[in-house]
Design a protein around this motif. Structure first.
Motif, PDB file in Angstrom:
ATOM      1  N   ASP A   1      44.215  32.983  43.580  1.00 33.50           N
ATOM      2  CA  ASP A   1      44.295  33.387  42.440  1.00 33.50           C
ATOM      3  C   ASP A   1      42.789  33.446  41.588  1.00 33.50           C
ATOM      4  N   ASN A   2      41.736  32.666  41.959  1.00 32.45           N
ATOM      5  CA  ASN A   2      40.501  32.641  41.544  1.00 32.45           C
ATOM      6  C   ASN A   2      39.709  33.757  42.133  1.00 32.45           C
ATOM      7  N   ILE A   3      40.270  34.350  43.354  1.00 33.38           N
ATOM      8  CA  ILE A   3      39.601  35.792  43.832  1.00 33.38           C
ATOM      9  C   ILE A   3      40.211  36.733  42.967  1.00 33.38           C
ATOM     10  N   LEU A   4      41.538  36.702  42.697  1.00 28.36           N
ATOM     11  CA  LEU A   4      41.998  37.997  42.265  1.00 28.36           C
ATOM     12  C   LEU A   4      42.077  37.905  40.566  1.00 28.36           C
ATOM     13  N   LYS A   5      41.738  36.970  40.035  1.00 26.57           N
ATOM     14  CA  LYS A   5      41.568  36.960  38.501  1.00 26.57           C
ATOM     15  C   LYS A   5      40.150  37.607  38.171  1.00 26.57           C
ATOM     16  N   PRO A   6      39.134  37.652  38.601  1.00 23.46           N
ATOM     17  CA  PRO A   6      38.000  38.514  38.292  1.00 23.46           C
ATOM     18  C   PRO A   6      38.083  39.878  38.412  1.00 23.46           C
ATOM     19  N   MET A   7      39.031  40.215  39.557  1.00 23.94           N
ATOM     20  CA  MET A   7      39.457  41.690  39.800  1.00 23.94           C
ATOM     21  C   MET A   7      40.239  42.123  38.464  1.00 23.94           C
ATOM     22  N   GLY A   8      41.203  41.609  38.377  1.00 24.41           N
ATOM     23  CA  GLY A   8      41.862  41.965  36.991  1.00 24.41           C
ATOM     24  C   GLY A   8      41.114  41.974  35.851  1.00 24.41           C
ATOM     25  N   ILE A   9      40.242  40.984  35.545  1.00 22.00           N
ATOM     26  CA  ILE A   9      39.226  41.241  34.512  1.00 22.00           C
ATOM     27  C   ILE A   9      38.475  42.373  34.337  1.00 22.00           C
TER      28      ILE A   9
ATOM     29  N   LYS B   1      38.906  45.137  36.033  1.00 27.29           N
ATOM     30  CA  LYS B   1      39.679  46.394  35.949  1.00 27.29           C
ATOM     31  C   LYS B   1      40.165  46.649  34.395  1.00 27.29           C
ATOM     32  N   ASN B   2      40.514  45.526  33.794  1.00 27.98           N
ATOM     33  CA  ASN B   2      41.057  45.900  32.337  1.00 27.98           C
ATOM     34  C   ASN B   2      39.897  46.233  31.351  1.00 27.98           C
ATOM     35  N   SER B   3      38.746  45.395  31.643  1.00 31.40           N
ATOM     36  CA  SER B   3      37.550  45.941  30.915  1.00 31.40           C
ATOM     37  C   SER B   3      37.072  47.138  30.885  1.00 31.40           C
ATOM     38  N   ILE B   4      37.210  47.870  32.290  1.00 37.84           N
ATOM     39  CA  ILE B   4      36.913  49.068  32.606  1.00 37.84           C
ATOM     40  C   ILE B   4      37.754  50.234  31.973  1.00 37.84           C
TER      41      ILE B   4
ATOM     42  N   ILE C   1      46.633  43.732  57.319  1.00 35.40           N
ATOM     43  CA  ILE C   1      45.240  43.708  56.510  1.00 35.40           C
ATOM     44  C   ILE C   1      45.465  45.251  55.836  1.00 35.40           C
ATOM     45  N   ILE C   2      46.115  46.126  56.414  1.00 29.07           N
ATOM     46  CA  ILE C   2      45.993  47.564  55.711  1.00 29.07           C
ATOM     47  C   ILE C   2      47.144  47.309  54.385  1.00 29.07           C
ATOM     48  N   LYS C   3      48.094  46.816  54.438  1.00 32.40           N
ATOM     49  CA  LYS C   3      48.983  46.694  53.559  1.00 32.40           C
ATOM     50  C   LYS C   3      48.398  45.850  52.282  1.00 32.40           C
ATOM     51  N   LEU C   4      47.633  45.010  52.447  1.00 31.60           N
ATOM     52  CA  LEU C   4      47.014  44.321  51.827  1.00 31.60           C
ATOM     53  C   LEU C   4      45.823  45.033  50.677  1.00 31.60           C
ATOM     54  N   SER C   5      45.230  45.814  51.625  1.00 32.58           N
ATOM     55  CA  SER C   5      44.216  46.874  51.125  1.00 32.58           C
ATOM     56  C   SER C   5      44.989  47.820  50.162  1.00 32.58           C
ATOM     57  N   GLU C   6      46.189  48.293  50.599  1.00 34.58           N
ATOM     58  CA  GLU C   6      46.834  49.344  49.744  1.00 34.58           C
ATOM     59  C   GLU C   6      47.210  48.756  48.534  1.00 34.58           C
ATOM     60  N   ALA C   7      47.602  47.503  48.505  1.00 33.91           N
ATOM     61  CA  ALA C   7      47.949  46.675  47.508  1.00 33.91           C
ATOM     62  C   ALA C   7      46.920  46.604  46.404  1.00 33.91           C
ATOM     63  N   LEU C   8      45.857  46.282  46.837  1.00 32.32           N
ATOM     64  CA  LEU C   8      44.522  46.136  46.023  1.00 32.32           C
ATOM     65  C   LEU C   8      44.197  47.446  45.430  1.00 32.32           C
ATOM     66  N   TYR C   9      44.242  48.555  46.337  1.00 33.79           N
ATOM     67  CA  TYR C   9      43.698  49.746  45.678  1.00 33.79           C
ATOM     68  C   TYR C   9      44.877  50.121  44.160  1.00 33.79           C
ATOM     69  N   ASN C  10      46.212  49.889  44.558  1.00 34.72           N
ATOM     70  CA  ASN C  10      47.138  49.991  43.718  1.00 34.72           C
ATOM     71  C   ASN C  10      47.173  49.138  42.196  1.00 34.72           C
ATOM     72  N   LYS C  11      46.848  47.965  42.688  1.00 33.89           N
ATOM     73  CA  LYS C  11      46.936  47.024  41.668  1.00 33.89           C
ATOM     74  C   LYS C  11      45.450  46.810  40.878  1.00 33.89           C
ATOM     75  N   PHE C  12      44.297  46.981  41.439  1.00 32.68           N
ATOM     76  CA  PHE C  12      43.169  46.884  40.853  1.00 32.68           C
ATOM     77  C   PHE C  12      42.241  48.141  40.666  1.00 32.68           C
ATOM     78  N   SER C  13      42.657  49.318  41.136  1.00 31.15           N
ATOM     79  CA  SER C  13      42.051  50.412  41.234  1.00 31.15           C
ATOM     80  C   SER C  13      40.590  50.322  41.964  1.00 31.15           C
ATOM     81  N   LEU C  14      40.683  49.621  42.991  1.00 32.36           N
ATOM     82  CA  LEU C  14      39.320  49.569  43.663  1.00 32.36           C
ATOM     83  C   LEU C  14      38.706  51.042  44.119  1.00 32.36           C
TER      84      LEU C  14
END
Length: 489
Positions: A198-206, A208-211, A248-261
Motif C-alpha cells: 500500500d505504501n508503494i502504490l499510494k504515491p503512484m496513485g498520487i 497519476k491523479n496529479s498529472i 511479473i509480466i501480469k503485474l507490469s500490465e496491471a501497473l501500466y493500466n492502473k497508473f499509466s506508467l
C-alpha cells in the motif's frame, strides 16, 4: 571544495565532496529506472539548462548525440533493512549524506563543464520517509528557484511520505518514480518487512491523479505549472524471489493500466549480499531472463499483446531460446501462416521478425501492388524468422515444411553459423573449458561426445518446451552459460 568531518571507528578524518560523490554515485548504480524524460521544460531568462524530450542518462538522441545525467543517492544512511539491498541498516560500511547545497553545487558545476545534462536523485530512507522526502524536495526547489536550473531532473518519490510533499516535488521535476522492487506482498514481507504494498502504490496513485489534474487545469489556466511532464516509472528486481515471469509480466500490465506508467524497468538480481539464506545462491545475475522480460514488456506497450497471451499462468516462464513473440507464435502455430498481402496491421505485428516500422512499410507498399518475397527483402523485413510464419500471394517460402518441430529446429539452428569454424584463439593450458569441446565463431560450445548441427532433436508437440536448451545436444551461447532463468546453469 567543501570538507567534512567523518567519524570512523572512533577516529576523525576529513571527507571532501568528491569522496562523498564516489560513495553515493556507486550506491546508486543498482537503480536502473532512469532513461529518456519525454519532458519539454524550456529554459527561462537568466536560467541554466534546457530539458529536451529526446532523452537523458546515456540515451542516444535522433541526431546521434549521447546525453547523460548525474545519478546519485542523497544518502546511503538507511533505517530500513531490506535483505537484498547493499544499503540495509544491518550492513557495516561508511554512511554518508549530501546536503541540498552539495547536490546543487555538483549539478551546476558538472552541467557548466558539459559533463551532464540533468540529475537523477534518489535516496536511502534517512530517519523516516517524510524527513527524506523533505530533504529531496528542498534540494530540487533550490535547484529550480535559487540556481535557476531548467535541465532534466528525475526524482524518487519516497513510499510512506506525506502526499503534500510528493505533490509539491512533482511541480519541480520532469519525472518521478516509485520502485516496487519485489513482485509480491509475500516477497516484501520476507525481504523488505518495513515496506508495504500500500505504501508503494499510494504515491503512484498520487502522481497519476496529479498529472491528470494539472493537465486539465492547463487547458483553462495557461500559467499552471508543469507536473512531472515526463511521467512516472518503476523498477522490479528479477531473480531475488521465486516469482516466475508470468507473475511479473501480469503485474507490469496491471501497473501500466492502473497508473499509466511510462516504463517498468527490470533489474536482474545482483548477488551483492552473501551468506543470506533468504536470497538465491547465484554468482551471476539472470541477464537473459531480464532481456526476455524487456522484450515481452515491449510487446505489451507497442504490439497489442496481453500478458495472458504471452504466458497463460503465473507459474510460466519465457523460453530462453526464443524471444517472447517467436515463443508465442510457435505456441499458436494454428494462427499461421499469415498472408502478407491481406493481413491487418494488428496481425502483421504478431509475425516474428516484423516490427512497427516494417508493418507500416508493408501497408504503405501493398496499396500500390501485391508484395512478393523479394519486395519484403527490399523493405528489410527480418525474413530469417518471418519466412516461417507468412505466405506471399499464397506461396510459403520457408525452407522446411510447415511443421512446428521443424520450424523450432531451424530457428534454433540460426545460432550456428553455416561455416562452423573453430575459434581462432590459441588454446591455453589455463582455459577453463575442456579441450574436448569446440567453440564456434558465434560462441556456441559443441561437446565432442554429442552430435551437432544439423541433427538437432527437439521435444515432441506434447512436451512443454519452456526453458529447454536443446536437451540432447546441450548447445548454449557462450555469453549465456551462467545466465539461466535462475541466474546460472
Amino acid at each position: 571544495m567543501f570538507s567534512y568531518l567523518i567519524s570512523i571507528e572512533g577516529s576523525v578524518r576529513k571527507m571532501d565532496l568528491m569522496d562523498k560523490l564516489k560513495i553515493l554515485s556507486n550506491a546508486a548504480k543498482y537503480d536502473v529506472s532512469c532513461s529518456s524524460s519525454g519532458s519539454k521544460r524550456k529554459n527561462a531568462n537568466n536560467g541554466i539548462g534546457n530539458a529536451s524530450e529526446a532523452g537523458i542518462c546515456h540515451s542516444f538522441t535522433p541526431d546521434g548525440r549521447c546525453i547523460s545525467l548525474l545519478k546519485i543517492l542523497f544518502s546511503n544512511d538507511c533505517v530500513f533493512d531490506c535483505k537484498y539491498c547493499i544499503n540495509g541498516s544491518s550492513r557495516d560500511f561508511l554512511r554518508v549524506s549530501f546536503t541540498p547545497d552539495d547536490v546543487c553545487d555538483l549539478t551546476i558545476n558538472f552541467y557548466r563543464r558539459n559533463y551532464i545534462e540533468g540529475l537523477f536523485l534518489s535516496s536511502a530512507i534517512v530517519k523516516n520517509p517524510n524527513n527524506t522526502m523533505e530533504l529531496l524536495l528542498k534540494t530540487v526547489k533550490k535547484l529550480r528557484l535559487e540556481k535557476n536550473f531548467n535541465g532534466y531532473i528525475h526524482l524518487k518519490a519516497i513510499p510512506g511520505a506525506d502526499e503534500k510533499l510528493i505533490q509539491e516535488a512533482g511541480t519541480y521535476v520532469d519525472r518521478m518514480s516509485v520502485n516496487i522492487e519485489l513482485p509480491s506482498s509475500n516477497s516484501l514481507k520476507l525481504l523488505a518487512p518495513q515496506k508495504t504494498k500500500d505504501n508503494i502504490l499510494k504515491p503512484m496513485g498520487i502522481i497519476k491523479n496529479s498529472i491528470i489534474n494539472h493537465d486539465e487545469m492547463k487547458k483553462s489556466i495557461k500559467s499552471t505549472p508543469l507536473f512531472v511532464p515526463g511521467g512516472q516509472s518503476t523498477q522490479l528486481i528479477v531473480g531475488a524471489t521465486p516469482e516466475n515471469d508470468g507473475k511479473i509480466i501480469k503485474l507490469s500490465e496491471a501497473l501500466y493500466n492502473k497508473f499509466s506508467l511510462k516504463r517498468v524497468y527490470y533489474s536482474a538480481y545482483v548477488p551483492v549480499i552473501k551468506d543470506n539464506k533468504l536470497l538465491p545462491d547465484i554468482t551471476h545475475p539472470p541477464m537473459i531472463r531480464e532481456h526476455r522480460l524487456y522484450q515481452a514488456d515491449w510487446l505489451l506497450r507497442y504490439y497489442g499483446f496481453k500478458a495472458d497471451e504471452l504466458l497463460k499462468n503465473d507459474d510460466d516462464n519465457f523460453d530462453l531460446n526464443f524471444d517472447p513473440k517467436t515463443y508465442w507464435a510457435l505456441s499458436n502455430l494454428n494462427d499461421f501462416p499469415i498472408e502478407i498481402n491481406k493481413a491487418s496491421y494488428e496481425k502483421l505485428l504478431r509475425i516474428p521478425g516484423i516490427g512497427v516500422t516494417s508493418a507500416k512499410k508493408i501497408l504503405k507498399t501493398r496499396r500500390v501492388h501485391n508484395l512478393s518475397f523479394d519486395d519484403l527483402k527490399n523493405l528489410r523485413v527480418v525474413l530469417k524468422r518471418a519466412k516461417y510464419f507468412i505466405t506471399c500471394s499464397g506461396k510459403y517460402y520457408g525452407d522446411v515444411s510447415f511443421d512446428d518441430n521443424k520450424i523450432k529446429n531451424k530457428l534454433l539452428a540460426q545460432n550456428i553459423p553455416k561455416n562452423k569454424g573453430i575459434n581462432p584463439n590459441q588454446i591455453s593450458f589455463f582455459d577453463s573449458s575442456s579441450i574436448e569441446e569446440k567453440t564456434t565463431e558465434s560462441g556456441i560450445i559443441i561437446p565432442k561426445e554429442n552430435i551437432s548441427y544439423p541433427n538437432i532433436i527437439y521435444p515432441s508437440k506434447k512436451e512443454n518446451f519452456s526453458n529447454i536448451i536443446l536437451p540432447e545436444t546441450n548447445l548454449l551461447r557462450l555469453n549465456d552459460r551462467f545466465t539461466s532463468i535462475h541466474g546460472e546453469f
